[in-house]
Motif scaffolding. Structure first.
Motif, PDB file in Angstrom:
ATOM      1  N   TYR A  95       0.819  -1.209   0.000  1.00  0.00           N
ATOM      2  CA  TYR A  95       0.000   0.000   0.000  1.00  0.00           C
ATOM      3  C   TYR A  95       0.852   1.257   0.000  1.00  0.00           C
ATOM      4  CZ  TYR A  95      -4.101  -2.788   1.217  1.00  0.00           C
ATOM      5  OH  TYR A  95      -5.134  -3.691   1.202  1.00  0.00           O
ATOM      6  N   LEU A  96       0.293   2.322  -0.533  1.00  0.00           N
ATOM      7  CA  LEU A  96       0.814   3.665  -0.333  1.00  0.00           C
ATOM      8  C   LEU A  96      -0.080   4.286   0.728  1.00  0.00           C
ATOM      9  CD1 LEU A  96       2.669   6.023  -1.104  1.00  0.00           C
ATOM     10  CD2 LEU A  96       0.916   6.717  -2.741  1.00  0.00           C
ATOM     11  N   ASP A  97       0.494   4.565   1.897  1.00  0.00           N
ATOM     12  CA  ASP A  97      -0.268   5.114   3.022  1.00  0.00           C
ATOM     13  C   ASP A  97      -0.025   6.610   3.155  1.00  0.00           C
ATOM     14  OD1 ASP A  97      -1.169   2.612   3.622  1.00  0.00           O
ATOM     15  OD2 ASP A  97      -0.081   2.397   5.508  1.00  0.00           O
ATOM     16  N   VAL A  98      -1.092   7.335   3.435  1.00  0.00           N
ATOM     17  CA  VAL A  98      -1.021   8.759   3.746  1.00  0.00           C
ATOM     18  C   VAL A  98      -1.607   8.933   5.149  1.00  0.00           C
ATOM     19  CG1 VAL A  98      -1.728  11.091   3.095  1.00  0.00           C
ATOM     20  CG2 VAL A  98      -1.275   9.377   1.314  1.00  0.00           C
ATOM     21  N   PRO A  99      -0.742   8.961   6.181  1.00  0.00           N
ATOM     22  CA  PRO A  99      -1.258   9.120   7.539  1.00  0.00           C
ATOM     23  C   PRO A  99      -1.731  10.550   7.783  1.00  0.00           C
ATOM     24  CG  PRO A  99       1.131   9.048   7.575  1.00  0.00           C
ATOM     25  CD  PRO A  99       0.711   8.809   6.158  1.00  0.00           C
ATOM     26  N   VAL A 100      -2.802  10.681   8.531  1.00  0.00           N
ATOM     27  CA  VAL A 100      -3.292  11.977   8.986  1.00  0.00           C
ATOM     28  C   VAL A 100      -3.626  11.805  10.467  1.00  0.00           C
ATOM     29  CG1 VAL A 100      -5.022  13.789   8.723  1.00  0.00           C
ATOM     30  CG2 VAL A 100      -4.244  12.508   6.710  1.00  0.00           C
ATOM     31  N   ALA A 101      -2.765  12.341  11.309  1.00  0.00           N
ATOM     32  CA  ALA A 101      -2.921  12.146  12.748  1.00  0.00           C
ATOM     33  C   ALA A 101      -2.667  13.460  13.471  1.00  0.00           C
ATOM     34  CB  ALA A 101      -1.941  11.086  13.252  1.00  0.00           C
ATOM     35  N   VAL A 102      -3.269  13.589  14.638  1.00  0.00           N
ATOM     36  CA  VAL A 102      -2.997  14.718  15.527  1.00  0.00           C
ATOM     37  C   VAL A 102      -1.888  14.267  16.470  1.00  0.00           C
ATOM     38  CG1 VAL A 102      -3.940  16.209  17.326  1.00  0.00           C
ATOM     39  CG2 VAL A 102      -5.352  15.580  15.368  1.00  0.00           C
ATOM     40  N   MET A 103      -0.882  15.103  16.602  1.00  0.00           N
ATOM     41  CA  MET A 103       0.269  14.767  17.439  1.00  0.00           C
ATOM     42  C   MET A 103       0.445  15.836  18.506  1.00  0.00           C
ATOM     43  SD  MET A 103       4.135  14.065  16.183  1.00  0.00           S
ATOM     44  CE  MET A 103       5.235  13.156  17.238  1.00  0.00           C
ATOM     45  N   TYR A 104       0.722  15.384  19.725  1.00  0.00           N
ATOM     46  CA  TYR A 104       1.064  16.320  20.791  1.00  0.00           C
ATOM     47  C   TYR A 104       2.511  16.070  21.182  1.00  0.00           C
ATOM     48  CZ  TYR A 104       1.226  19.008  25.017  1.00  0.00           C
ATOM     49  OH  TYR A 104       1.577  19.941  25.955  1.00  0.00           O
ATOM     50  N   LYS A 105       3.342  17.106  21.011  1.00  0.00           N
ATOM     51  CA  LYS A 105       4.754  17.009  21.382  1.00  0.00           C
ATOM     52  C   LYS A 105       4.938  17.577  22.778  1.00  0.00           C
ATOM     53  CE  LYS A 105       7.099  17.170  16.936  1.00  0.00           C
ATOM     54  NZ  LYS A 105       8.180  17.832  16.198  1.00  0.00           N
ATOM     55  N   PHE A 106       5.445  16.744  23.677  1.00  0.00           N
ATOM     56  CA  PHE A 106       5.752  17.199  25.032  1.00  0.00           C
ATOM     57  C   PHE A 106       6.937  18.158  24.991  1.00  0.00           C
ATOM     58  CE2 PHE A 106       4.140  12.814  25.443  1.00  0.00           C
ATOM     59  CZ  PHE A 106       2.960  13.107  26.079  1.00  0.00           C
ATOM     60  N   GLU A 107       7.829  17.890  24.083  1.00  0.00           N
ATOM     61  CA  GLU A 107       8.996  18.721  23.810  1.00  0.00           C
ATOM     62  C   GLU A 107       9.446  18.363  22.408  1.00  0.00           C
ATOM     63  OE1 GLU A 107      12.613  16.244  25.605  1.00  0.00           O
ATOM     64  OE2 GLU A 107      11.299  17.054  27.150  1.00  0.00           O
ATOM     65  N   ASP A 108      10.511  18.966  21.929  1.00  0.00           N
ATOM     66  CA  ASP A 108      10.975  18.688  20.577  1.00  0.00           C
ATOM     67  C   ASP A 108      11.385  17.228  20.412  1.00  0.00           C
ATOM     68  OD1 ASP A 108      11.685  19.339  17.908  1.00  0.00           O
ATOM     69  OD2 ASP A 108      13.795  19.396  18.516  1.00  0.00           O
ATOM     70  N   TYR A 109      11.702  16.564  21.505  1.00  0.00           N
ATOM     71  CA  TYR A 109      12.237  15.212  21.426  1.00  0.00           C
ATOM     72  C   TYR A 109      11.222  14.101  21.686  1.00  0.00           C
ATOM     73  CZ  TYR A 109      16.922  17.046  20.966  1.00  0.00           C
ATOM     74  OH  TYR A 109      18.026  17.684  20.495  1.00  0.00           O
ATOM     75  N   ALA A 110       9.974  14.411  21.994  1.00  0.00           N
ATOM     76  CA  ALA A 110       9.007  13.340  22.283  1.00  0.00           C
ATOM     77  C   ALA A 110       7.576  13.802  22.035  1.00  0.00           C
ATOM     78  CB  ALA A 110       9.143  12.888  23.729  1.00  0.00           C
ATOM     79  N   GLY A 111       6.757  12.881  21.510  1.00  0.00           N
ATOM     80  CA  GLY A 111       5.352  13.189  21.282  1.00  0.00           C
ATOM     81  C   GLY A 111       4.540  11.928  21.037  1.00  0.00           C
ATOM     82  N   ILE A 112       3.219  12.055  21.204  1.00  0.00           N
ATOM     83  CA  ILE A 112       2.300  10.952  20.936  1.00  0.00           C
ATOM     84  C   ILE A 112       1.333  11.389  19.839  1.00  0.00           C
ATOM     85  CG2 ILE A 112       2.469   9.924  23.237  1.00  0.00           C
ATOM     86  CD1 ILE A 112      -0.182  11.289  23.933  1.00  0.00           C
ATOM     87  N   PHE A 113       0.787  10.409  19.100  1.00  0.00           N
ATOM     88  CA  PHE A 113      -0.128  10.750  18.014  1.00  0.00           C
ATOM     89  C   PHE A 113      -1.222   9.700  17.873  1.00  0.00           C
ATOM     90  CE2 PHE A 113       3.397   8.403  16.095  1.00  0.00           C
ATOM     91  CZ  PHE A 113       2.756   7.456  15.320  1.00  0.00           C
ATOM     92  N   GLY A 114      -2.319  10.121  17.258  1.00  0.00           N
ATOM     93  CA  GLY A 114      -3.439   9.232  16.963  1.00  0.00           C
ATOM     94  C   GLY A 114      -4.213   9.766  15.779  1.00  0.00           C
ATOM     95  N   GLY A 115      -4.693   8.875  14.930  1.00  0.00           N
ATOM     96  CA  GLY A 115      -5.455   9.298  13.762  1.00  0.00           C
ATOM     97  C   GLY A 115      -5.740   8.125  12.842  1.00  0.00           C
ATOM     98  N   VAL A 116      -5.732   8.394  11.555  1.00  0.00           N
ATOM     99  CA  VAL A 116      -5.999   7.376  10.546  1.00  0.00           C
ATOM    100  C   VAL A 116      -4.904   7.420   9.489  1.00  0.00           C
ATOM    101  CG1 VAL A 116      -8.499   7.389  10.881  1.00  0.00           C
ATOM    102  CG2 VAL A 116      -7.470   8.927   9.199  1.00  0.00           C
TER     103      VAL A 116
END
Length: 190
Positions: A95-116
Motif C-alpha cells: 500500500y501507499l499510506d497517507v497518515p493523517v494524525a494529531v500529534m502532541y509534542k511534550f517537547e521537541d524530542y518526544a510526542g504521541i499521536f493518533g489518527g488514521v
C-alpha cells in the motif's frame, strides 16, 4: 465570487507557507509485525514481518499540537492456511499510506499521536498454487496510535499500533479481515 475564491486561495497559501516553514520533516524506515484473521471454516492465519518506509512531516497547529502526515510504502502480508489444507499461502498486499494524525509534542524530542492512515493498494499476490486475491478493498482507513521520540538531534524512532477491523480482501474461500500491526521505525529528521 471570483474575488472570494482568490482571497481564500491566497489566505490558504499564506497559512500553508507559514506552516511549511515551521514544519518538521523526516524519513522513516522500519519493520512491522502484521496479523489478521481469515473467516473460512477451520482457516488459520500466521503473522508476518513486513517493512514500512517513506517521508513524514509534522505541521504545527498551536503550541505543542501538530498534524502528522506524509507518504509511506507499507507491506501488509499474511500467511493463511485454509481449513483442511496443509499449504501455507502467503498473501502479500502493498500500500501507499497517507497518515493523517494529531500529534502532541511534550517537547521537541518526544510526542504521541493518533489518527488514521489512508491506504491505497498498489499490488497484491499470493504464492500458493491456484491462489488468487480478489475484492481488495482500496482505499482502507486503519486507525493508528503511536509515539515518536529522538535520542539524538536528528535521529529518533517511531513506535505505533495500527488496526483495521473490516474485510481487506478475499483469498477464496477466506475473507481476510481484522488487520492489525505493531511496528517500529527509525526516524531521521531534517
Amino acid at each position: 465570487m471570483k474575488k472570494l475564491a482568490l482571497s481564500v486561495l491566497l489566505t490558504f497559501g499564506l497559512i500553508s507557507s507559514a506552516a511549511l516553514a515551521d514544519a518538521d520533516y523526516g524519513l522513516e524506515v522500519g519493520v512491522r509485525s502484521q496479523s489478521g484473521d481469515a473467516d473460512g471454516t477451520g482457516s488459520t492465519t500466521t503473522s508476518k514481518t513486513a517493512i514500512q518506509f517513506g517521508g513524514i512531516v509534522h505541521y504545527p497547529i498551536s503550541g505543542g499540537w501538530y498534524i502528522r502526515s506524509g507518504m509511506l510504502y507499507t507491506q501488509r502480508p499474511l500467511v493463511v492456511k485454509t481449513g483442511g489444507s496443509t499449504v501455507d499461502n502467503k498473501v502479500s498486499m502493498n500500500y501507499l499510506d497517507v497518515p493523517v494524525a494529531v500529534m502532541y509534542k511534550f517537547e521537541d524530542y518526544a510526542g504521541i499521536f493518533g489518527g488514521v492512515s489512508l491506504g491505497m493498494n498498489l499490488d497484491k499476490s499470493c504464492d500458493a498454487p491456484n491462489c488468487v486475491v480478489t475484492d481488495v478493498k482500496t482505499p482502507i482507513l486503519p486507525f493508528i496510535f503511536g509515539a515518536s521520540f529522538k535520542f539524538a538531534p536528528q535521529l529518533g524512532a517511531t513506535i505505533y499500533f495500527e488496526s483495521y477491523g473490516d474485510t481487506v480482501a478475499k483469498s477464496p474461500p477466506d475473507n481476510l479481515k481484522n488487520y492489525r500491526a505493531v511496528g517500529a521505525n527509525l526516524l531521521i529528521t531534517f
